[in-house]
Design a protein around this motif. Structure first.
Motif, PDB file in Angstrom:
ATOM      1  N   TYR A   1       0.841  -1.186   0.000  1.00  0.00           N
ATOM      2  CA  TYR A   1       0.000   0.000   0.000  1.00  0.00           C
ATOM      3  C   TYR A   1       0.873   1.230   0.000  1.00  0.00           C
ATOM      4  O   TYR A   1       1.952   1.261   0.565  1.00  0.00           O
ATOM      5  N   ASN A   2       0.392   2.198  -0.717  1.00  0.00           N
ATOM      6  CA  ASN A   2       1.135   3.421  -0.964  1.00  0.00           C
ATOM      7  C   ASN A   2       0.203   4.592  -0.707  1.00  0.00           C
ATOM      8  O   ASN A   2      -0.825   4.714  -1.366  1.00  0.00           O
ATOM      9  N   ASN A   3       0.547   5.394   0.271  1.00  0.00           N
ATOM     10  CA  ASN A   3      -0.265   6.554   0.642  1.00  0.00           C
ATOM     11  C   ASN A   3      -1.692   6.149   0.989  1.00  0.00           C
ATOM     12  O   ASN A   3      -2.652   6.808   0.635  1.00  0.00           O
ATOM     13  N   GLY A   4      -1.839   4.984   1.654  1.00  0.00           N
ATOM     14  CA  GLY A   4      -3.139   4.523   2.108  1.00  0.00           C
ATOM     15  C   GLY A   4      -3.910   3.685   1.107  1.00  0.00           C
ATOM     16  O   GLY A   4      -4.909   3.070   1.441  1.00  0.00           O
ATOM     17  N   THR A   5      -3.487   3.628  -0.168  1.00  0.00           N
ATOM     18  CA  THR A   5      -4.161   2.820  -1.183  1.00  0.00           C
ATOM     19  C   THR A   5      -3.505   1.453  -1.240  1.00  0.00           C
ATOM     20  O   THR A   5      -2.297   1.352  -1.440  1.00  0.00           O
TER      21      THR A   5
END
Length: 181
Positions: free
Chosen positions: A95-99
């Motif tokens: 996950y990247n920046n919450g996604t």
């Protein structure tokens, strides 16, 4: 009994709360976290969670690594294990920046899928990439000893199919075959 740090001679170090040993380290360097033994480099009774944000473990998680950014976004990786019909499936998600990007890499019964949820082949790469190629192999050193991709298939007698080609809906449209040794 109060929380304490116990040092037991050659047995190593134990971290306890009351009569419960929460973590132990052997003199050989092995660590047990909530586990009955310290027989591995790290042995954990529960999923291994290493987070800097205090987030918890989800269903079927084996490991969870996370760290927050000063911008407020969350970054990390999850390893999940699911058993279906006796087959163990390990899924890596990032996950990247919450996604969350689920099923980035799936290991199932000796097969690997990249971008798919269940591999149908030894190596199964799936995607829906518009305007670019799905895979890229790079081995360029400006020298004749840099090789491309080796495909070994077919009968030892010198015949077989090296590659098959399907169109977008999976209909076979051709292939590369060979015959005669």
């Amino acid at each position: 009994t109060a929380d304490r740090l116990g040092i037991r001679g050659e047995a190593g170090i134990a971290f306890s709360s009351g009569t419960n040993t929460l973590m132990r380290m052997s003199s050989g360097g092995s660590v047990g976290i909530g586990a009955a033994t310290d027989q591995a480099i790290i042995a954990a009774a529960e999923p291994l969670v290493v987070t800097a944000d205090g987030s918890s473990v989800g269903t079927n998680e084996v490991a969870h690594f996370a760290y927050p950014q000063t911008s407020g976004g969350l970054y990390g990786m999850r390893l999940r294990q699911v058993v279906t019909s006796g087959v163990v499936n390990h899924t890596f998600a990032t996950y990247n920046n919450g996604t969350e990007y689920a099923s980035n890499l799936v290991l199932e019964g000796g097969q690997v899928s990249i971008g798919g949820s269940s591999p149908a082949f030894q190596l199964d790469v799936r995607g829906d990439v518009a305007g670019n190629y799905l895979a890229y192999f790079f081995n360029d050193g400006n020298n004749s000893n840099r090789y491309g991709v080796l495909i070994q298939a077919g009968a030892d007698s010198g015949s077989g199919t090296l590659m098959g080609f399907n169109d977008g809906d999976g209909t076979g449209v051709g292939g590369i075959t060979f015959s005669g040794g």
